[in-house]
Design a protein around this motif. Sequence first.
Motif, short mmCIF file in Angstrom:
data_model
loop_
_atom_site.label_atom_id
_atom_site.label_comp_id
_atom_site.label_asym_id
_atom_site.label_seq_id
_atom_site.Cartn_x
_atom_site.Cartn_y
_atom_site.Cartn_z
N VAL A 281 0.87 -1.18 0.00
CA VAL A 281 0.00 0.00 0.00
C VAL A 281 0.90 1.23 0.00
CG1 VAL A 281 -1.75 1.30 1.25
CG2 VAL A 281 -1.84 -1.21 1.23
N ILE A 282 0.82 2.02 -1.06
CA ILE A 282 1.61 3.25 -1.16
C ILE A 282 0.73 4.39 -0.67
CG2 ILE A 282 2.64 4.92 -2.74
CD1 ILE A 282 2.84 1.13 -3.22
N ASN A 283 1.16 5.03 0.40
CA ASN A 283 0.40 6.14 0.99
C ASN A 283 0.99 7.45 0.47
OD1 ASN A 283 -1.50 7.37 2.63
ND2 ASN A 283 -0.17 7.40 4.43
N TYR A 284 0.18 8.22 -0.26
CA TYR A 284 0.67 9.43 -0.92
C TYR A 284 -0.19 10.61 -0.48
CZ TYR A 284 2.12 12.61 -4.66
OH TYR A 284 2.61 13.68 -5.36
N GLY A 285 0.39 11.51 0.30
CA GLY A 285 -0.36 12.61 0.90
C GLY A 285 -0.16 13.96 0.25
N HIS A 286 0.03 13.99 -1.07
CA HIS A 286 0.20 15.24 -1.80
C HIS A 286 -0.76 15.28 -2.98
CE1 HIS A 286 3.80 16.36 0.41
NE2 HIS A 286 4.36 15.20 0.13
N THR A 287 -0.85 16.45 -3.62
CA THR A 287 -1.52 16.52 -4.91
C THR A 287 -0.58 15.97 -5.97
OG1 THR A 287 -0.73 18.78 -5.21
CG2 THR A 287 -2.91 18.52 -4.22
N TRP A 288 -1.12 15.79 -7.18
CA TRP A 288 -0.34 15.13 -8.24
C TRP A 288 0.31 16.12 -9.20
CZ3 TRP A 288 0.71 10.10 -7.76
CH2 TRP A 288 -0.09 9.36 -6.89
N ASP A 289 0.23 17.42 -8.91
CA ASP A 289 0.82 18.43 -9.80
C ASP A 289 2.18 18.88 -9.28
OD1 ASP A 289 -0.19 19.62 -7.54
OD2 ASP A 289 -0.93 21.41 -8.56
N HIS B 270 3.20 1.22 -13.34
CA HIS B 270 3.50 0.46 -12.13
C HIS B 270 2.41 -0.56 -11.78
CE1 HIS B 270 7.01 2.96 -11.24
NE2 HIS B 270 6.28 3.99 -11.64
N ASP B 271 1.52 -0.83 -12.72
CA ASP B 271 0.50 -1.88 -12.55
C ASP B 271 -0.26 -1.71 -11.23
OD1 ASP B 271 1.16 -3.18 -14.97
OD2 ASP B 271 2.86 -4.15 -13.98
N ILE B 272 -0.86 -0.55 -11.04
CA ILE B 272 -1.60 -0.27 -9.81
C ILE B 272 -2.97 -0.94 -9.87
CG2 ILE B 272 -2.51 1.54 -8.31
CD1 ILE B 272 0.59 1.44 -8.57
N SER B 273 -3.27 -1.76 -8.88
CA SER B 273 -4.55 -2.49 -8.86
C SER B 273 -5.70 -1.62 -8.39
CB SER B 273 -4.43 -3.72 -7.96
OG SER B 273 -3.46 -4.61 -8.43
N LEU B 274 -5.44 -0.81 -7.34
CA LEU B 274 -6.51 -0.01 -6.72
C LEU B 274 -5.98 1.39 -6.47
CD1 LEU B 274 -9.35 0.13 -5.24
CD2 LEU B 274 -8.08 -0.41 -3.15
N PHE B 275 -6.82 2.38 -6.77
CA PHE B 275 -6.51 3.78 -6.46
C PHE B 275 -7.62 4.29 -5.56
CE2 PHE B 275 -6.62 8.34 -7.12
CZ PHE B 275 -5.29 8.71 -7.26
N HIS B 276 -7.29 4.57 -4.29
CA HIS B 276 -8.29 5.03 -3.32
C HIS B 276 -8.03 6.49 -2.98
CE1 HIS B 276 -9.79 5.69 0.89
NE2 HIS B 276 -10.88 5.32 0.27
N ASP B 277 -9.08 7.33 -3.07
CA ASP B 277 -8.94 8.75 -2.76
C ASP B 277 -10.23 9.26 -2.16
OD1 ASP B 277 -10.43 10.72 -4.96
OD2 ASP B 277 -10.07 8.69 -5.71
N ALA B 278 -10.20 10.53 -1.70
CA ALA B 278 -11.40 11.12 -1.09
C ALA B 278 -11.58 12.58 -1.49
CB ALA B 278 -11.34 10.99 0.43
N HIS B 279 -11.02 12.98 -2.64
CA HIS B 279 -11.18 14.36 -3.06
C HIS B 279 -10.91 14.47 -4.55
CE1 HIS B 279 -10.28 18.79 -3.22
NE2 HIS B 279 -11.28 18.80 -2.37
N CYS C 51 0.71 -7.05 -6.30
CA CYS C 51 -0.49 -6.23 -6.07
C CYS C 51 -0.09 -4.94 -5.37
CB CYS C 51 -1.51 -7.00 -5.24
SG CYS C 51 -3.04 -6.09 -4.93
N LYS C 52 -0.30 -3.81 -6.06
CA LYS C 52 0.05 -2.51 -5.48
C LYS C 52 -1.19 -1.63 -5.43
CE LYS C 52 3.51 -1.97 -8.42
NZ LYS C 52 3.84 -3.33 -8.88
N ILE C 53 -1.33 -0.93 -4.30
CA ILE C 53 -2.46 -0.03 -4.07
C ILE C 53 -1.91 1.37 -3.82
CG2 ILE C 53 -4.33 0.54 -2.45
CD1 ILE C 53 -4.49 -2.51 -1.87
N ILE C 54 -2.50 2.37 -4.46
CA ILE C 54 -2.18 3.76 -4.12
C ILE C 54 -3.32 4.31 -3.29
CG2 ILE C 54 -1.94 6.11 -5.01
CD1 ILE C 54 -0.30 5.06 -7.27
N HIS C 55 -2.97 4.74 -2.09
CA HIS C 55 -3.92 5.34 -1.15
C HIS C 55 -3.53 6.81 -1.02
CE1 HIS C 55 -6.23 6.21 2.40
NE2 HIS C 55 -5.16 6.30 3.17
N THR C 56 -4.39 7.70 -1.51
CA THR C 56 -4.04 9.11 -1.58
C THR C 56 -5.23 9.96 -1.18
OG1 THR C 56 -3.14 10.81 -3.05
CG2 THR C 56 -4.69 9.26 -4.01
#
Length: 627
Positions: A436-444, A481-490, A462-467
Amino acid sequence: MAHENIKEEQWLPALDEVDIKRIGDWYVDSLRGSFVESLMTVEDEAALEFNFIGQCLILCFDTLTPPNYGNFESGAIDVFIDGKLSKTLYQRNSANEITIISEDEKKDHHIRLVHRIVDSNCGCRIQGFRILTSPCGDLSFVVSGEHNFSMTDVRAILKRDNKTIRNCLIRNWLTGQCALAGLPPGQNYSLEIIASGWNTLYEKNIQIKLNEETVLSPINLTRSHDATLGAFKFPCMGHPIFKLSEGNFRMRFKAHDSKIKEVKLIRHVGPAKISRICKFQEDVDRSGVFQGLDVDAMYLLCEGSVEIPNDIPIGLYDIEITLANKANAKRKLFSRKCVNIVNEFPVDPVFMTYGHMDVWGQGPSEYILKLIELANIVAPDMVLVSNSCNPAYVSGAMNELDVPFAINFGNHQSLGKEKWFGESIGAIDIGSNLSVINYGHTWDRDLSEVKQVLDDRSDVACKIIHTFEYGAPVKEILDAHDISLFHDAHGPGPKVISLGKTPTIRVGKVDNKSFRIIRFKNGKPNSYTYENHESAPIPFPRNELPPIRIEFDEPNDGSQTKISTKVINELNENIPNARIAFILKHGEYSADNGEIENQVVSDDKQYVVVTVRLNLPANSVETIAIS
């Protein structure tokens, strides 16, 4: 306004358009994350008028808008009684409750409140008015605390002879001022002040005097269960590690010039303390040389390897380090909820997710505690919390979670999140096949750091991006990077959608009163919506009980040798392998339903924690008796 009805009291909500006349532009509003509605204006000369019969009239403000949600209410309010100006109030320096009228007998009055803009300062937010037809007095006090910059509101519970008189959220976060107005005169009052992440405070033997204000000494709340802020680089709360027993893990922390006397893994289940002493091997002697520079050794970090004892029970542990300085004075460092011991790594993992819950203070944190109660029963492999806000309140709530979690903070974050939850970019490796890759920034921004984290896990299946926010480059990040799941809340766009060639399943937040359970199969998300809907999460209104919950027939506090409970599942879906922890007196126990996963004896041999697993059918009530 949440409060207990007092005899001979009337509640007149500001939203009442029958008894209250509005002049000018007023609108109904509620603070994000709150289910309490108020009446608000920013217009000069906007007014409210009404008549009342009574002895006491109390104006009830809503909480000031928190600083990470915009400008706070700073206008003036002129109070006219029977056509005469009585006083001018400023919500920005007032308590939540203010007595406008207090008289010895019932009288008729006409009330007019006028909002005024003063030096460009504007705004007021009113919940309503309490009208009393009996004698009363007031109670006021100031609440501050450790990490006061993070404290917004608190819950106050006022009792008299063990009967609850008031139970409400109060506090002006600018001044710390609090008030409970319109109280029956008398003695034997007691006050309880609660704030998530701070130790609860109790005041006793309070006397309320007729037509007087009782002023308590200033109240200071100390923090509870905090990690030693900034002391641990890894592992830390929100960045846990998953380990098998008989393994080892790395840790880095600030030891200054102290010697490491003892390293423990420790967890608490109610009154039961379960711990194991671990061997620690420091990498190098701290000689005062760091990256080729001669520096004072007291500023150096200590890093090394911790050996996990093979008799440690499964569960989520804190790290406790005992240090001793040159004078042999001892102190302890803590890193909370950061080491998860498992029997095996999950093949088809289960995640519970939620996000953007607007946890800016005590009210929203109480909703999070209900989500945590539910999560402890569902017992997923991990909880993913996206786009959080105030780390001081969030950490207090998350300390009750017995499931490892990853958390990030977003567009409404308060300052200082790193002190509680570490770096904004990191990875949680769950065995060798899931990260689980935890990413706490915007993507710009420069993405080199997160790319490196992903490159280091190129062999992970199996890789998950949690942002916190949507918008990761599809080709550059998701496909590469073959990301299986992208979870976000904004962010915009469909909340459930397939992206790119991998494909990556985006599962986003819909609202701040729901959650998801995401189940994987063969390395891919297999189930992530409710009732097979194309995008719907599981609904959980903020003012309701958790749809999955436990009701114990006896106290689950280690005082019993027999205990029974109901496990309630009100959802329209099955919850397999749910988990219930029973705390009993030391002994051997059996269960009449489900399967006992383990029985763990506390360090002091007084208690045993019996963990039971069972399947919860949809819309069911299961009973379990332990004896």
